[in-house]
Write a protein that holds these residues in place. Structure first.
Motif, mmCIF file in Angstrom:
data_model
loop_
_atom_site.group_PDB
_atom_site.id
_atom_site.type_symbol
_atom_site.label_atom_id
_atom_site.label_comp_id
_atom_site.label_asym_id
_atom_site.label_seq_id
_atom_site.Cartn_x
_atom_site.Cartn_y
_atom_site.Cartn_z
ATOM 1 N N TYR A 1 0.835 -1.190 0.000
ATOM 2 C CA TYR A 1 0.000 0.000 0.000
ATOM 3 C C TYR A 1 0.877 1.249 0.000
ATOM 4 O O TYR A 1 2.031 1.213 0.442
ATOM 5 N N GLY A 2 0.310 2.351 -0.477
ATOM 6 C CA GLY A 2 1.067 3.585 -0.518
ATOM 7 C C GLY A 2 0.153 4.791 -0.583
ATOM 8 O O GLY A 2 -1.085 4.670 -0.645
ATOM 9 N N ILE A 3 0.767 5.960 -0.588
ATOM 10 C CA ILE A 3 0.026 7.216 -0.618
ATOM 11 C C ILE A 3 0.813 8.241 -1.424
ATOM 12 O O ILE A 3 2.051 8.164 -1.490
ATOM 13 N N SER A 4 0.119 9.179 -2.041
ATOM 14 C CA SER A 4 0.777 10.283 -2.742
ATOM 15 C C SER A 4 0.050 11.576 -2.428
ATOM 16 O O SER A 4 -1.179 11.597 -2.289
ATOM 17 N N LEU A 5 0.822 12.644 -2.289
ATOM 18 C CA LEU A 5 0.286 13.979 -2.033
ATOM 19 C C LEU A 5 0.861 14.924 -3.077
ATOM 20 O O LEU A 5 2.082 14.931 -3.309
ATOM 21 N N GLY A 6 0.026 15.730 -3.706
ATOM 22 C CA GLY A 6 0.500 16.607 -4.761
ATOM 23 C C GLY A 6 -0.029 18.024 -4.644
ATOM 24 O O GLY A 6 -1.163 18.250 -4.209
ATOM 25 N N LEU A 7 0.808 18.990 -5.043
ATOM 26 C CA LEU A 7 0.423 20.393 -5.120
ATOM 27 C C LEU A 7 0.900 20.940 -6.454
ATOM 28 O O LEU A 7 2.003 20.602 -6.911
ATOM 29 N N GLY A 8 0.088 21.789 -7.080
ATOM 30 C CA GLY A 8 0.517 22.344 -8.357
ATOM 31 C C GLY A 8 -0.497 23.302 -8.934
ATOM 32 O O GLY A 8 -1.319 23.885 -8.221
ATOM 33 N N PHE A 9 -0.430 23.459 -10.255
ATOM 34 C CA PHE A 9 -1.337 24.339 -10.985
ATOM 35 C C PHE A 9 -1.920 23.570 -12.161
ATOM 36 O O PHE A 9 -1.302 22.630 -12.675
ATOM 37 N N GLU A 10 -3.112 23.987 -12.586
ATOM 38 C CA GLU A 10 -3.783 23.270 -13.664
ATOM 39 C C GLU A 10 -4.417 24.237 -14.657
ATOM 40 O O GLU A 10 -5.108 25.188 -14.272
ATOM 41 N N PHE A 11 -4.184 23.973 -15.942
ATOM 42 C CA PHE A 11 -4.844 24.699 -17.028
ATOM 43 C C PHE A 11 -6.125 23.955 -17.385
ATOM 44 O O PHE A 11 -6.120 22.728 -17.579
ATOM 45 N N ASN A 12 -7.235 24.684 -17.440
ATOM 46 C CA ASN A 12 -8.534 24.111 -17.795
ATOM 47 C C ASN A 12 -9.157 24.880 -18.951
ATOM 48 O O ASN A 12 -9.055 26.107 -19.016
ATOM 49 N N LYS A 13 -9.826 24.153 -19.811
ATOM 50 C CA LYS A 13 -10.646 24.789 -20.852
ATOM 51 C C LYS A 13 -11.856 23.897 -21.091
ATOM 52 O O LYS A 13 -11.705 22.694 -21.333
ATOM 53 N N ILE A 14 -13.048 24.487 -20.992
ATOM 54 C CA ILE A 14 -14.268 23.732 -21.262
ATOM 55 C C ILE A 14 -14.978 24.362 -22.453
ATOM 56 O O ILE A 14 -14.734 25.497 -22.822
ATOM 57 N N GLY A 15 -15.840 23.573 -23.065
ATOM 58 C CA GLY A 15 -16.513 24.037 -24.277
ATOM 59 C C GLY A 15 -15.591 23.982 -25.476
ATOM 60 O O GLY A 15 -15.482 24.956 -26.227
#
Length: 253
Positions: A152-166
């Motif tokens: 078993y394991g775990i991951s933690l992440g922090l960052g930025f995300e580009f989104n585009k809908i439509g």
């Protein structure tokens, strides 16, 4: 965000320590991820001077009424999927590592007005979305390195995300609305992953959440002032958000 990801990939290719293919493969992982229905995106709320749908009389002539009104779009993807390249930039020991990861996702869902909104807002109409994040992640236990033997394991992440809908646009926006309401946006995101063995490779259950700044507005989509239950004038507010629960399978473990 796209430029950051390209720069990340380019820097890996130029790093002299990665000229040996075997060494590169020791720290490079790639996985396939997908989700059904648990993928929600709210665009940033934008206040624009636009037609309310009502008319006014000016110099004896009927003309469209313009006011500062709110616009926000929403999608709940029926299905979304993608590939996550990941590179361990620092292996702490055989059971833990620090990595850069980019779980790119394509979403299939209709774009509409946000549901359960307190006040009516305008929105675009369309279909499809794309999400391109860049995370710094800490991995511990299963799936963190090729040497670990943890179940078993775990991951933690922090960052930025580009989104585009439509990605496909179905409405007929006016010139006032068209140039700004369908733009992509970037917001900070965090992720939590739970890893466990299934068959011959680790599987990850992942939850992602991100949000942007709150934006206030004075009028609803029809140009009417916003009031509470007793008729007092108040302000509305909303913000960009993303939420996704997905499952991921390592492909090269």
């Amino acid at each position: 965000m796209k430029k950051l990801i390209v720069l990340f990939a380019f820097s890996i290719c130029l790093n002299p320590s990665l000229y040996a293919q075997e060494e590169f493969n020791d720290d490079f992982f790639i996985s396939f991820h997908s989700t059904a229905y648990f993928d929600f995106i709210w665009t940033p709320l934008k206040v624009q001077f636009a037609p309310t749908g009502n008319t006014i009389i000016v110099d004896g002539q009927e003309q469209p009424e313009f006011k500062n009104i709110p616009f926000q779009s929403f999608t709940n993807n029926i299905f979304s999927f993608g590939i996550e390249p990941r590179y361990n930039i620092k292996q702490l020991d055989e059971n833990s590592a620090i990595a850069l990861a980019s779980p790119i996702s394509i979403g299939l869902g209709q774009v509409t007005q946000p549901p359960l909104a307190n006040h009516s807002v305008g929105s675009i109409e369309g279909f499809g979305s794309i999400q391109i994040p860049l995370y710094a992640k800490l991995y511990v236990g299963s799936g963190s390195t090729y040497e670990t033997e943890k179940d078993y394991g775990i991951s933690l992440g922090l960052g930025f995300e580009f989104n585009k809908i439509g990605l496909l646009r179905f409405d007929n926006p006016s010139d006032i609305e068209a140039n700004d309401l369908n733009k992509g946006f970037v917001l900070p995101v965090a992720s939590l992953g739970i890893h466990f063995w299934r068959g011959y490779s680790p599987v990850e259950l992942n939850i992602k959440y991100g949000q942007g700044q709150t934006v206030e507005y004075d009028f609803d989509r029809n140009g009417d002032v916003i009031t509470d239950n007793v008729g007092r004038i108040i302000k509305g507010s909303s913000k960009a958000r993303v939420f996704r629960a997905s499952i991921s399978y390592l492909l090269n473990y």
